[in-house]
Design an enzyme around this catalytic site. Structure first.
Site, PDB file in Angstrom:
ATOM      1  N   GLU A 266      -5.488  -9.843  10.282  1.00 37.39           N
ATOM      2  CA  GLU A 266      -4.836 -10.922   9.165  1.00 37.39           C
ATOM      3  C   GLU A 266      -4.823 -10.284   7.964  1.00 37.39           C
ATOM      4  O   GLU A 266      -5.779 -10.088   7.132  1.00 37.39           O
ATOM      5  CB  GLU A 266      -5.842 -12.097   9.204  1.00 37.39           C
ATOM      6  CG  GLU A 266      -5.773 -12.752  10.463  1.00 37.39           C
ATOM      7  CD  GLU A 266      -4.901 -13.889  10.588  1.00 37.39           C
ATOM      8  OE1 GLU A 266      -3.787 -13.800   9.686  1.00 37.39           O
ATOM      9  OE2 GLU A 266      -4.944 -14.656  11.580  1.00 37.39           O
ATOM     10  N   CYS A 300      -4.995 -15.683   0.564  1.00 38.25           N
ATOM     11  CA  CYS A 300      -3.942 -14.926   1.232  1.00 38.25           C
ATOM     12  C   CYS A 300      -2.533 -15.618   1.148  1.00 38.25           C
ATOM     13  O   CYS A 300      -1.587 -15.223   1.227  1.00 38.25           O
ATOM     14  CB  CYS A 300      -4.313 -14.590   2.531  1.00 38.25           C
ATOM     15  SG  CYS A 300      -5.006 -15.780   3.570  1.00 38.25           S
TER      16      CYS A 300
HETATM   17  P1  NAD Z   1     -10.184  -5.278   1.517  1.00 36.90           P
HETATM   18  O1  NAD Z   1      -9.088  -4.525   2.805  1.00 36.90           O
HETATM   19  O2  NAD Z   1     -10.624  -4.453   0.550  1.00 36.90           O
HETATM   20  O3  NAD Z   1     -11.575  -5.571   2.582  1.00 36.90           O
HETATM   21  C1  NAD Z   1     -11.720  -6.234   3.736  1.00 36.90           C
HETATM   22  C2  NAD Z   1     -12.701  -5.951   4.824  1.00 36.90           C
HETATM   23  O4  NAD Z   1     -12.312  -4.762   5.461  1.00 36.90           O
HETATM   24  C3  NAD Z   1     -14.065  -5.515   3.841  1.00 36.90           C
HETATM   25  O5  NAD Z   1     -14.971  -5.915   4.741  1.00 36.90           O
HETATM   26  C4  NAD Z   1     -14.196  -3.981   3.935  1.00 36.90           C
HETATM   27  O6  NAD Z   1     -15.383  -3.416   3.953  1.00 36.90           O
HETATM   28  C5  NAD Z   1     -13.482  -3.607   5.332  1.00 36.90           C
HETATM   29  N1  NAD Z   1     -12.723  -2.281   5.269  1.00 36.90           N
HETATM   30  C6  NAD Z   1     -11.863  -1.569   4.340  1.00 36.90           C
HETATM   31  N2  NAD Z   1     -11.529  -0.471   4.597  1.00 36.90           N
HETATM   32  C7  NAD Z   1     -11.945  -0.529   6.131  1.00 36.90           C
HETATM   33  C8  NAD Z   1     -11.770   0.641   7.280  1.00 36.90           C
HETATM   34  N3  NAD Z   1     -10.974   1.568   6.804  1.00 36.90           N
HETATM   35  N4  NAD Z   1     -12.415   0.269   8.364  1.00 36.90           N
HETATM   36  C9  NAD Z   1     -13.022  -0.763   8.347  1.00 36.90           C
HETATM   37  N5  NAD Z   1     -13.226  -1.710   7.464  1.00 36.90           N
HETATM   38  C10 NAD Z   1     -12.541  -1.501   6.528  1.00 36.90           C
HETATM   39  O7  NAD Z   1      -9.935  -6.843   1.533  1.00 36.90           O
HETATM   40  P2  NAD Z   1     -10.453  -7.789   0.241  1.00 36.90           P
HETATM   41  O8  NAD Z   1     -10.280  -7.363  -1.131  1.00 36.90           O
HETATM   42  O9  NAD Z   1     -11.867  -8.112   0.630  1.00 36.90           O
HETATM   43  O10 NAD Z   1      -9.662  -9.026   0.579  1.00 36.90           O
HETATM   44  C11 NAD Z   1      -8.587  -9.402   0.042  1.00 36.90           C
HETATM   45  C12 NAD Z   1      -7.338  -9.156   0.974  1.00 36.90           C
HETATM   46  O11 NAD Z   1      -7.419  -9.736   2.095  1.00 36.90           O
HETATM   47  C13 NAD Z   1      -5.922  -9.781   0.111  1.00 36.90           C
HETATM   48  O12 NAD Z   1      -4.956  -8.762   0.678  1.00 36.90           O
HETATM   49  C14 NAD Z   1      -5.819 -11.022   1.212  1.00 36.90           C
HETATM   50  O13 NAD Z   1      -4.428 -11.542   1.366  1.00 36.90           O
HETATM   51  C15 NAD Z   1      -6.347 -10.727   2.405  1.00 36.90           C
HETATM   52  N6  NAD Z   1      -6.738 -11.613   3.197  1.00 36.90           N
HETATM   53  C16 NAD Z   1      -6.079 -12.186   4.171  1.00 36.90           C
HETATM   54  C17 NAD Z   1      -6.063 -13.203   5.016  1.00 36.90           C
HETATM   55  C18 NAD Z   1      -5.300 -13.631   6.042  1.00 36.90           C
HETATM   56  O14 NAD Z   1      -5.841 -14.678   6.838  1.00 36.90           O
HETATM   57  N7  NAD Z   1      -4.236 -13.249   6.305  1.00 36.90           N
HETATM   58  C19 NAD Z   1      -7.183 -13.927   5.028  1.00 36.90           C
HETATM   59  C20 NAD Z   1      -7.971 -13.588   3.533  1.00 36.90           C
HETATM   60  C21 NAD Z   1      -7.850 -12.341   3.009  1.00 36.90           C
END
Ligand code: NAD
Length: 513
Positions: A266, A300
């Site tokens: 997501e 998002c």
């Molecule tokens: P992010 O990608 O920086 O981090 C999200 C999570 O992924 C964190 O827990 C982080 O520690 C983990 N992570 C990062 N790199 C990783 C890797 N290589 N391996 C495993 N885990 C890893 O996102 P953010 O800044 O926390 O959130 C904002 C983003 O999330 C926006 O792009 C938003 O659109 C998206 N989002 C999407 C949805 C959806 O349902 N589509 C919902 C909420 C947020």
């Protein structure tokens, strides 16, 4: 605003105390937690090492082996109790969401309500994990599908929905018979610890009432990206549901594919709305303002691109600019505030860069400036930005996780549809129209290519009953309602012969006497 006078750490400690969380979980650790409300450091959470994370996953697998044997409706009883505990602690958890993420009070509480709603959904689901019985071509045979638990489900969540995303996944995964391991965002460990403590209360009640549930059924890994990587790489984790940026999804997706593990991704959204000549402009104004400015643009599903028909542009856009100028920005914990802070300085810097890029691409920027800087020098409050763009180009084609709405004119409906679909992200979309042909075309096969396509309501937010997610760079995953539960289970097709003969393929004869 009373930002400088607000000391949030004592309130955090009081909430954690009421939820039964010991202070060593969130003080004296190595993960500093800062509230975006006033920039105050509110905790130092204890982090797990990569090695210990592997041990947690091994325990989770043992828990799965036991939990899969518990009948599904009994598994549902645990989630029913979880829903009750969430109701009892809604005010505390909602408040903590507001303190840790900066959501306004109603949004903090709304996030907990989503957790309660998915529990209700999952309880009913625990009695409806239906498989089909299928007509078979063979005499005296029956063919059916059965749905079985999958294994350990890893949940990686983003900062902006710090607790609801976990609940969407965990409630379904647990009634489906799986064990869960959750790696929340490193920006939001406190709400994760608190939400998990509420789950533990439900688990204790379940066991006290005679239920059979392993202690390691749901576990929490507090840590950074490296800990998330352990979850992604461990062969004992059958499914990883990862919510976050497309940058994260691009790394996680191929790794899971390489070991044939299941993925629910997501990811980011760059959501649009089309305003047609017949649109109810009062309704449109409210729908657009809420979808674009709510949660300070950190959803998002936030509305980021607006295509307005040139016949109504001059009636709508000046009113929108006025609404942008008058919205109440400030302390999200105070009533009356509509727009709270950005999560951190990095987010503010990315927003300013996007606005500079928009200007360089011919955009006219309204708003977007920093506010309350003197009152809260370590917090990042901004006036939401509305940018009139000559075309869909530059920063308009990317998700910037901040309150920027790019507004563009169109004159031909098919062109507007094409622009809606022209970005790589395909999460959410809307049309505002009273023209039935346009509305139906928008939700048809030749219409919006997004996972969510709405009519006369903005693109932001989602309801638990519908499966949530999108296509293209959004990752293709689905969470929460509809038949999303199938993603958390494996399907077997069973053929049962209740006759005395064994029909083989036509013409085949095996002489085994
Ligand atoms: P992010 O990608 O920086 O981090 C999200 C999570 O992924 C964190 O827990 C982080 O520690 C983990 N992570 C990062 N790199 C990783 C890797 N290589 N391996 C495993 N885990 C890893 O996102 P953010 O800044 O926390 O959130 C904002 C983003 O999330 C926006 O792009 C938003 O659109 C998206 N989002 C999407 C949805 C959806 O349902 N589509 C919902 C909420 C947020």
């Amino acid at each position: 605003m009373t930002l400088t006078k607000t000391a949030l750490a004592p309130e955090v400690a009081a909430i954690m105390g009421r939820l039964g969380v010991s202070a060593d979980r969130y003080t004296g650790g190595t993960l500093a937690v800062t509230s975006p409300v006033n920039g105050e450091k509110i905790a130092d959470a204890a982090q797990i090492s990569s090695g210990d994370a592997s041990d947690v996953i091994a325990k989770s697998h043992q828990a799965f082996l036991a939990w899969r044997l518990v009948p599904a409706p009994k598994r549902g009883e645990l989630i029913r109790l979880f829903g009750e505990e969430l109701r009892a602690h809604k005010a505390d958890l909602g408040r903590l969401v507001s303190i840790e993420v900066g959501k306004i009070t109603s949004e903090g509480l709304g996030e907990v309500q989503e957790m309660i709603d998915i529990c209700d959904f999952a309880v009913g689901l625990s009695r409806q994990l239906y498989g089909l019985t299928i007509a078979t071509e063979r005499a005296d045979h029956r063919m059916m599908e059965t749905w079985h638990p999958l294994g350990v489900v890893g949940i990686i969540s983003a900062f902006n929905f710090p607790v609801a995303v976990w609940a969407w996944n965990a409630a379904l995964a647990l009634v489906a018979g799986n064990a869960c391991v959750w790696k929340p965002s490193e920006k939001t460990p406190l709400t994760a610890i608190a939400a998990h403590a509420i789950f533990d209360k439900a688990l204790k009640r379940f066991v006290a009432e005679g239920g059979q549930a392993p202690a390691a059924l749901s576990q929490l890994l507090i840590g950074g990206r490296d800990v998330g990587e352990v979850l992604v790489d461990d062969p004992k984790v059958a499914l990883v549901s990862a919510t976050g940026s497309t940058a994260m999804g691009r790394i996680v997706g191929p790794k899971l594919a390489a070991r044939f593990a299941r993925a629910i991704l997501e990811l980011g959204g760059n959501n649009a709305a089309i305003v047609c000549p017949t649109a109810d402009l009062d309704l449109t104004l409210r729908g657009v303002a809420f979808a674009a400015m709510g949660t300070a643009g950190q959803r998002c599903t936030t509305l980021r691109r607006l295509f307005v028909h040139d016949s109504v542009y001059d009636q709508l856009v000046p009113r929108l600019i006025k609404a942008y100028g008058s919205v109440t920005i400030g302390n999200p914990l105070e009533t009356g505030t509509l727009v709270g802070p950005l999560i951190d300085k990095g987010s503010f810097d990315r927003m300013q860069k996007a606005l500079a890029d928009a200007k360089a691409n011919g955009g006219t920027v309204h708003g977007g400036d920093r506010v309350h800087e003197a009152d809260a020098p370590n917090a990042y409050y901004v006036r939401p930005a509305l940018v009139e763009m000559p075309a869909q180009c530059g920063p308009v084609e990317h998700e910037t996780f901040a309150p920027i709405l790019y507004v563009m004119k169109y004159s031909n409906f098919d062109d507007a549809l094409e622009l809606n679909n022209a970005v790589p992200q395909g999460l959410s979309s809307s049309i505002f129209t009273n023209n039935m042909r346009e509305a139906e075309a928008f939700v048809s096969a030749r219409g919006s290519d997004c996972g969510i396509a709405n009519v006369n309501i903005g693109p932001s937010g989602a309801e638990i009953g519908g499966a949530f997610g999108g296509e293209k760079e959004t990752g293709g995953g689905r969470e929460s309602g509809s038949d999303a539960w199938k993603g958390y289970m494996r399907r077997a097709t069973n053929t049962i012969n209740y006759g005395a003969s064994l029909p083989l393929a036509q013409g085949v004869k095996f002489d085994v006497e």
